[in-house]
Design an enzyme around this catalytic site. Sequence first.
Site, PDB file in Angstrom:
ATOM      1  N   SER A  39     125.453 -30.810  91.897  1.00 14.55           N
ATOM      2  CA  SER A  39     125.191 -31.765  90.737  1.00 14.55           C
ATOM      3  C   SER A  39     124.021 -31.633  90.349  1.00 14.55           C
ATOM      4  CB  SER A  39     125.240 -33.163  91.607  1.00 14.55           C
ATOM      5  OG  SER A  39     126.441 -33.380  92.305  1.00 14.55           O
ATOM      6  N   LYS A  42     135.182 -38.096  91.107  1.00 15.70           N
ATOM      7  CA  LYS A  42     134.845 -37.523  92.589  1.00 15.70           C
ATOM      8  C   LYS A  42     135.683 -38.069  93.397  1.00 15.70           C
ATOM      9  CE  LYS A  42     131.714 -35.473  90.258  1.00 15.70           C
ATOM     10  NZ  LYS A  42     130.696 -34.491  90.182  1.00 15.70           N
ATOM     11  N   CYS A 100     122.762 -29.279  88.338  1.00 17.64           N
ATOM     12  CA  CYS A 100     122.523 -27.741  88.524  1.00 17.64           C
ATOM     13  C   CYS A 100     122.956 -27.089  87.335  1.00 17.64           C
ATOM     14  CB  CYS A 100     122.771 -27.175  89.958  1.00 17.64           C
ATOM     15  SG  CYS A 100     121.697 -27.981  91.122  1.00 17.64           S
ATOM     16  N   HIS A 103     134.607 -28.526  92.272  1.00 18.51           N
ATOM     17  CA  HIS A 103     133.496 -28.993  91.484  1.00 18.51           C
ATOM     18  C   HIS A 103     132.907 -27.816  90.598  1.00 18.51           C
ATOM     19  CE1 HIS A 103     129.141 -31.106  91.509  1.00 18.51           C
ATOM     20  NE2 HIS A 103     130.095 -31.711  90.573  1.00 18.51           N
ATOM     21  N   ARG A 126     125.185 -41.568  93.091  1.00 22.41           N
ATOM     22  CA  ARG A 126     125.980 -41.666  94.058  1.00 22.41           C
ATOM     23  C   ARG A 126     125.234 -41.938  95.447  1.00 22.41           C
ATOM     24  NH1 ARG A 126     127.422 -37.313  95.387  1.00 22.41           N
ATOM     25  NH2 ARG A 126     126.247 -35.856  93.862  1.00 22.41           N
ATOM     26  N   TYR A 171     128.200 -47.707  89.656  1.00 28.24           N
ATOM     27  CA  TYR A 171     127.721 -46.444  88.862  1.00 28.24           C
ATOM     28  C   TYR A 171     128.561 -45.418  89.213  1.00 28.24           C
ATOM     29  CZ  TYR A 171     124.639 -42.751  87.130  1.00 28.24           C
ATOM     30  OH  TYR A 171     124.053 -41.935  86.394  1.00 28.24           O
ATOM     31  N   ARG A 181     122.407 -40.889  82.223  1.00 24.62           N
ATOM     32  CA  ARG A 181     123.741 -39.801  81.774  1.00 24.62           C
ATOM     33  C   ARG A 181     124.374 -40.333  80.306  1.00 24.62           C
ATOM     34  NH1 ARG A 181     126.157 -36.367  86.035  1.00 24.62           N
ATOM     35  NH2 ARG A 181     124.672 -36.280  87.487  1.00 24.62           N
ATOM     36  N   ASP A 193     132.971 -30.200  84.748  1.00 20.60           N
ATOM     37  CA  ASP A 193     132.521 -30.827  86.109  1.00 20.60           C
ATOM     38  C   ASP A 193     133.612 -30.475  87.248  1.00 20.60           C
ATOM     39  OD1 ASP A 193     130.597 -32.248  87.579  1.00 20.60           O
ATOM     40  OD2 ASP A 193     132.078 -33.914  87.846  1.00 20.60           O
TER      41      ASP A 193
HETATM   42  P1  GTP Z   1     126.670 -32.923  87.199  1.00 20.77           P
HETATM   43  O1  GTP Z   1     127.055 -33.633  86.203  1.00 20.77           O
HETATM   44  O2  GTP Z   1     125.559 -33.875  88.209  1.00 20.77           O
HETATM   45  O3  GTP Z   1     127.650 -32.297  88.269  1.00 20.77           O
HETATM   46  O4  GTP Z   1     125.575 -31.629  86.751  1.00 20.77           O
HETATM   47  P2  GTP Z   1     125.842 -30.377  85.942  1.00 20.77           P
HETATM   48  O5  GTP Z   1     125.788 -29.306  87.134  1.00 20.77           O
HETATM   49  O6  GTP Z   1     126.774 -30.663  84.850  1.00 20.77           O
HETATM   50  O7  GTP Z   1     124.166 -30.185  85.388  1.00 20.77           O
HETATM   51  P3  GTP Z   1     123.670 -30.039  83.871  1.00 20.77           P
HETATM   52  O8  GTP Z   1     124.333 -29.023  83.137  1.00 20.77           O
HETATM   53  O9  GTP Z   1     123.738 -31.530  83.236  1.00 20.77           O
HETATM   54  O10 GTP Z   1     122.251 -29.759  84.190  1.00 20.77           O
HETATM   55  C1  GTP Z   1     121.290 -30.452  84.935  1.00 20.77           C
HETATM   56  C2  GTP Z   1     119.658 -30.518  84.482  1.00 20.77           C
HETATM   57  O11 GTP Z   1     119.590 -28.956  84.836  1.00 20.77           O
HETATM   58  C3  GTP Z   1     119.510 -30.742  83.092  1.00 20.77           C
HETATM   59  O12 GTP Z   1     118.281 -31.376  83.016  1.00 20.77           O
HETATM   60  C4  GTP Z   1     119.497 -29.355  82.292  1.00 20.77           C
HETATM   61  O13 GTP Z   1     118.645 -29.457  81.092  1.00 20.77           O
HETATM   62  C5  GTP Z   1     119.065 -28.376  83.390  1.00 20.77           C
HETATM   63  N1  GTP Z   1     119.579 -26.985  83.178  1.00 20.77           N
HETATM   64  C6  GTP Z   1     120.786 -26.721  82.894  1.00 20.77           C
HETATM   65  N2  GTP Z   1     121.023 -25.324  82.673  1.00 20.77           N
HETATM   66  C7  GTP Z   1     119.895 -24.716  83.030  1.00 20.77           C
HETATM   67  C8  GTP Z   1     119.199 -23.477  82.827  1.00 20.77           C
HETATM   68  O14 GTP Z   1     119.990 -22.602  82.676  1.00 20.77           O
HETATM   69  N3  GTP Z   1     117.946 -23.397  83.214  1.00 20.77           N
HETATM   70  C9  GTP Z   1     117.150 -24.371  83.569  1.00 20.77           C
HETATM   71  N4  GTP Z   1     115.861 -24.183  83.790  1.00 20.77           N
HETATM   72  N5  GTP Z   1     117.600 -25.690  83.470  1.00 20.77           N
HETATM   73  C10 GTP Z   1     118.834 -25.946  83.242  1.00 20.77           C
HETATM   74  C1  SPV Z   2     127.777 -35.473  90.166  1.00 20.00           C
HETATM   75  O1  SPV Z   2     126.707 -36.088  90.757  1.00 20.00           O
HETATM   76  O2  SPV Z   2     127.769 -34.439  90.634  1.00 20.00           O
HETATM   77  C2  SPV Z   2     128.149 -35.913  88.923  1.00 20.00           C
HETATM   78  C3  SPV Z   2     127.994 -37.541  88.412  1.00 20.00           C
HETATM   79  O3  SPV Z   2     128.869 -35.147  88.038  1.00 20.00           O
HETATM   80  S1  SPV Z   2     129.009 -38.496  89.340  1.00 20.00           S
HETATM   81  O4  SPV Z   2     129.944 -38.923  88.620  1.00 20.00           O
HETATM   82  O5  SPV Z   2     127.870 -39.837  89.362  1.00 20.00           O
HETATM   83  O6  SPV Z   2     129.362 -37.953  90.656  1.00 20.00           O
HETATM   84 MN    MN Z   3     129.415 -33.217  89.185  1.00 16.58          MN
END
Ligand code: GTP
Ligand code: SPV
Ligand code: MN
Length: 591
Positions: free
Chosen positions: A260, A218, A262, A238, A80, A209, A376, A287
């Site tokens: 994001s 979003k 996290c 979110h 983004r 993207y 992704r 999400d």
């Molecule tokens: P968006 O799709 O961008 O909104 O992200 P999200 O909040 O869904 O994040 P996601 O669950 O994909 O996690 C992002 C990264 O953090 C990945 O590399 C995960 O492996 C890592 N991660 C997720 N949960 C944990 C956790 O509890 N501990 C640690 N150390 N890493 C984590």
């Molecule tokens: C984020 O960045 O929080 C996402 C990926 O979930 S995107 O759809 O590119 O915003």
């Molecule tokens: Mn997101």
Amino acid sequence: MATAPHTLLSLPEISKKAGAWVDEVRALTRPDRVYWCDGSRGEFQHLRDTLVARGELKPLNTDTFPGCYLYRSDPTDVARVEHLTFVCTTHQADAGPNNNWIAPAEAKARMRGLFDGCMKGRTLYVIPYCMGPLDSPYSRCGVEITDSAYVVLSMAIMTRIGHEALERIARDGDSFVKGLHSTGDLNPARRFIMHFPEDLSIESFGSGYGGNALLGKKCHALRIASYQARTEGWLAEHMLIVGLQNPQGETHYVAAAFPSACGKTNLAMLIPPEAMPGWKVFTVGDDICWMHPGPDGRLWAINPEAGYFGVAPGTNPKTNRNAYEMIRRDTLFTNVALTANNEPWWEGRKDAAPAIDWLDRPYDPKNGPAAHPNSRFTVAATQNPSYTKAAEDPRGVPISAIIFGGRRRELAPLVYEARSWQHGVLVGASVASETTAAAVGEVGVVRRDPMAMKPFAGYNYGDYFRHWLQLGAKLGRPPRLFHVNWFRQGAKGDFLWPGFGDNLRVLEWMLKRCAGQAGAAETPIGYLPRPEDLNLAGLALDPAVLRELTSIDVAAWRREVRDLRGYLDEFGNRMPPELLGELTSVEQRLG
Ligand code: GTP
Ligand code: SPV
Ligand code: MN
């Protein structure tokens, strides 16, 4: 006079308003062809095969990853672009200091120049889509016009597209969000994501993207929807939505807002640790969450999406077996690396090695990570082993707790509970998190990201906090509010908390707090579990580490709230005084 059933009409005839808008856009962008998406399986396969023939999609190993494909986006177009994203309200103060702003007329003139003739030689795809179950009163529709077949494929996975969505638009009195998208020439200097919440429209140019281009996500479901939700009395957030069934068979749903990359996708589909038999986890969404006050005084949530656009790096059978299994078939991968036998690979996939990096070069560690850190997977939600039919329930699911969280190597404890809804809104407003690769820019810098909505709130944060306060005050049975941090680090940069499946231990404490069955220590920032309040069975956690995770450094928190006050003051007279009063109370408790 009898009207013909819509099913007998061709797609462009179903909604007069959509048809007229497509004609207008066609005249501006001058495509060679116009194609209306019906959302059928055959259409999806045809588009996919066309992209394969053009070399834009690469089929992956058909034995081990059947139905999986790799898409490589332009190397300058991998995340983004928050600095190029604008909320164009008539008055700048309505967009707030949290958004980039240009006057609507100026923005439209600039975009008109970019869109003028931009689809010559290309196909204009019309994607009618519905965010949320087709039969839910809470769902909202849009029409995205795009010249990218990759966007069509992604939207087909991520939302409910085609004939039925268009029928719903017609039923709703021809009301829909207009989203116009062109990949343009991918020149970052000619890239803009413009939002016009006052007339429910989006114009996105120059990126193919994710969040820049899949306009249902979003742009619509957060920025435009949050603006609408404020005037209509609901919340567009979110947040993931997950159901947790305890060994006694009771299910509670919680929603969680993390910035994001996290941890939302991972928490939404977590696998209970072995030491917690009898627990079951049901994913509703990973999400985005739309929540409405129900007649019973609770908040009811739907997931407006139908698929996941999830972060690949870090996914492996140990961290997230559900995700790992989910993406072994019928998945679209973007910007991952490849193994020697044509499987997708990313950092943290330990059971294979990279051979070709995301830029299609032979893998060389000197060039950095093999997969792009924001690579992704795009996959249908129904492929998730923990998918629940509750995700299709038109009424949504009732929310017992809302969790805010950030990625902070220091300061924020593992978990704490807010003292009240009003205090909880301050806790949400106080979220700060290290930046990630999900957006272009520096990674690892702590920034304020209230309710994980900094890039996505479609209006002034001062008004947004006020809306949260007012909505909560009307709820007879408001959810309890919590804050978590899975990312505290030790001196050597190692994570102090095991995270992933073990996060269920923290969720269990929350649910017990909701039921009045778990203890806590009162601190100036809220209620923290004492070590004995957490279920730590089977976890060999150093007692010193546990103390660090479940205590606060008062001097550091005094500095934190001083910084928070400075941040909240940026919103001037839009800031609700009650929230600043809550902050004063925290300051007084910290002494
Ligand atoms: P968006 O799709 O961008 O909104 O992200 P999200 O909040 O869904 O994040 P996601 O669950 O994909 O996690 C992002 C990264 O953090 C990945 O590399 C995960 O492996 C890592 N991660 C997720 N949960 C944990 C956790 O509890 N501990 C640690 N150390 N890493 C984590
Ligand atoms: C984020 O960045 O929080 C996402 C990926 O979930 S995107 O759809 O590119 O915003
Ligand atoms: Mn997101």
